[in-house]
Design a protein around this motif. Structure first.
Motif, PDB file in Angstrom:
ATOM      1  N   GLY A 144      92.623  39.419 -95.393  1.00 60.30           N
ATOM      2  CA  GLY A 144      91.175  39.312 -95.650  1.00 60.30           C
ATOM      3  C   GLY A 144      90.622  40.602 -96.237  1.00 60.30           C
ATOM      4  N   PHE A 204      87.584  29.263 -95.963  1.00 61.16           N
ATOM      5  CA  PHE A 204      87.847  28.314 -94.875  1.00 61.16           C
ATOM      6  C   PHE A 204      88.246  26.953 -95.449  1.00 61.16           C
ATOM      7  N   VAL A 240      93.928  31.467 -93.562  1.00 58.73           N
ATOM      8  CA  VAL A 240      94.836  31.501 -94.714  1.00 58.73           C
ATOM      9  C   VAL A 240      96.251  31.870 -94.260  1.00 58.73           C
ATOM     10  N   ARG A 267      81.394  24.765-106.753  1.00 57.80           N
ATOM     11  CA  ARG A 267      82.468  25.740-106.942  1.00 57.80           C
ATOM     12  C   ARG A 267      82.548  26.160-108.409  1.00 57.80           C
TER      13      ARG A 267
END
Ligand code: FAD
Length: 383
Positions: A214, A348, A27, A67
């Motif tokens: 993260g 990812f 990211v 999703r």
């Protein structure tokens, strides 16, 4: 805000930059890449090596199906970017659209897949149901426990090490500055602005700071007075020796809470899917499964994996939010501080989309992909 700093050992070199990205996972690196490409002076701080954490330990699925529908537009926009990423980065990421198949072991699951197929199709994603014969034709190595599936042909995967390597090289080519083994330790905040990011030896003075740390994003955010509802949670992956499964796709078995995928070198990566609810994760952060137990499960679905040699297994940390959607965007009270964290195990595949959206937000003042669903304020309004 002026307060005692954590580390004040000696004078620091001062470095001005347009954007400071904290965190060298996919990211942070994707955000830095798109910013550097647009001519912004960007610096990336990574306290270890690039991709050392989840982004280098991931199963690397680039998935749209299954999703949360609020995340689907971002996942679809990201997949569009993945398609051109090798050209864009002038390198090989081994991204391939080899499909993703959700596989059912019960009639109840097939009914759920059918309902999801209808929802996802109305949201603009092409997915298709597979009956037992078609599934078996596509994945000959499956056991008879598998009844059918749901297939998204535009889903795929990449190789994490190659993606990180390509991003690092491309950022450098575009003039971005990379600082591995350099930890963001503290911040200086004046009014509503983060004016300095402090490492052991450098004081960065950025126009904008992006927190892409993260699972550590929440800890860092406390240093600027921001509370992020993000918890670390371990996820495992197991690697076999090379084995021929005659299927290139990413296979997910939700009913058995396992998944697997072939790597570019012909090994299989497989791992457990957490069955904890996000609320459980917020309360109790750890539950690792014995490798033998996960292998028994996967072998009941793909018998060929029962006897193969296991080369290694590892763990990486996910950054989980209460609704498993990420937090992406500015935060209340600070005008030049952006968070991109809480990816809850989906970061990812989303990486390029997030990087592209944030570079547009920073350069043009509005994101290229809508980010409202991911605002931190959703948690305040949920109370
Ligand atoms: C086993 C496993 C399987 C997965 N499978 C998938 C999948 O199939 N598909 C998918 O989309 N996602 C998957 N994920 C999730 C995905 O890998 C993550 O969501 C994604 O990599 C997160 O990227 P990131 O850049 O936000 O965070 P990270 O990769 O965690 O990077 C954050 C970085 O910040 C650095 N950092 C922290 N604090 C500081 C500091 N103070 N100063 C400087 N640097 C700091 C860390 O060292 C780290 O490198 C999986 C994850 C795991 C572990």
């Amino acid at each position: 805000m002026r307060r005692e700093r954590l580390f004040d050992l000696h004078p620091r070199e001062v470095v001005d930059t347009d954007v400071m990205v904290i965190g060298g996972g996919i990211v942070g690196l994707a955000t830095a890449y798109y910013l550097a490409k647009r001519g912004r002076r960007v610096a990336v701080l990574e306290r270890s090596t690039f991709g050392f954490e989840a982004s280098g330990r991931t199963a690397a699925g680039v998935r749209q199906q299954g999703r949360d529908l609020r995340e689907l537009p971002l996942a679809m926009a990201s997949v569009a970017l993945w398609a051109d990423l090798d050209d864009e980065l002038q390198d090989q990421t081994y991204y391939r659209r080899s499909g993703n198949i959700f596989i059912a072991v019960s009639a109840d699951e097939m009914a759920k897949f059918q309902a999801a197929t209808e929802q996802e199709r109305s949201a603009g994603l092409y997915v298709e149901m597979l009956d037992r014969d078609r599934l078996k034709h596509m994945v000959p190595s499956l056991s008879d426990r598998c009844l059918g599936g749901k297939h998204c042909p535009s889903d795929g995967m990449a190789e994490p090490w190659a993606v990180i390597r390509a991003l690092v090289a491309a950022i450098t080519r575009h003039g971005g500055r990379l600082y591995p083994n350099t930890e963001a330790l503290d911040f200086v905040v004046q009014g509503d602005r983060v004016v300095s990011v402090l490492t052991d030896t450098i004081e960065f003075r950025p126009e904008v700071t992006v927190n892409a740390a993260g699972p550590w994003a929440a800890l860092l955010a406390t240093r600027v007075g921001v509370t992020l509802p993000i918890r670390p949670f371990p996820a495992q992956l197991i690697e076999t020796e090379q084995v021929e499964l005659r299927c290139d796709g990413f296979l997910v078995f939700p009913g058995e809470a396992v998944y697997c995928r072939p790597t570019i070198s012909g090994c299989i990566h497989f791992g457990p899917i957490s069955v904890l609810t996000p609320r459980d994760v917020m309360k109790s952060p750890s539950q690792l499964s014995p490798v033998a137990q996960v292998r028994t499960k996967i072998a009941s679905l793909i018998p060929a994996l029962g006897g193969v040699h296991i080369r290694r297994a590892w763990m990486g940390l996910l950054d989980v939010t209460p609704d498993t959607l990420p937090i992406i965007g500015p935060v209340p009270g600070l005008s030049n501080y952006i968070v991109a964290a809480g990816f809850s195990g989906h970061g990812f595949g989303l990486g390029p989309g997030v990087g592209s959206a944030l570079s547009a937000l920073i350069v043009d003042g509005r994101p290229s992909i809508p980010l409202q669903a991911f605002s931190l304020s959703r948690f305040a309004s949920a109370q």
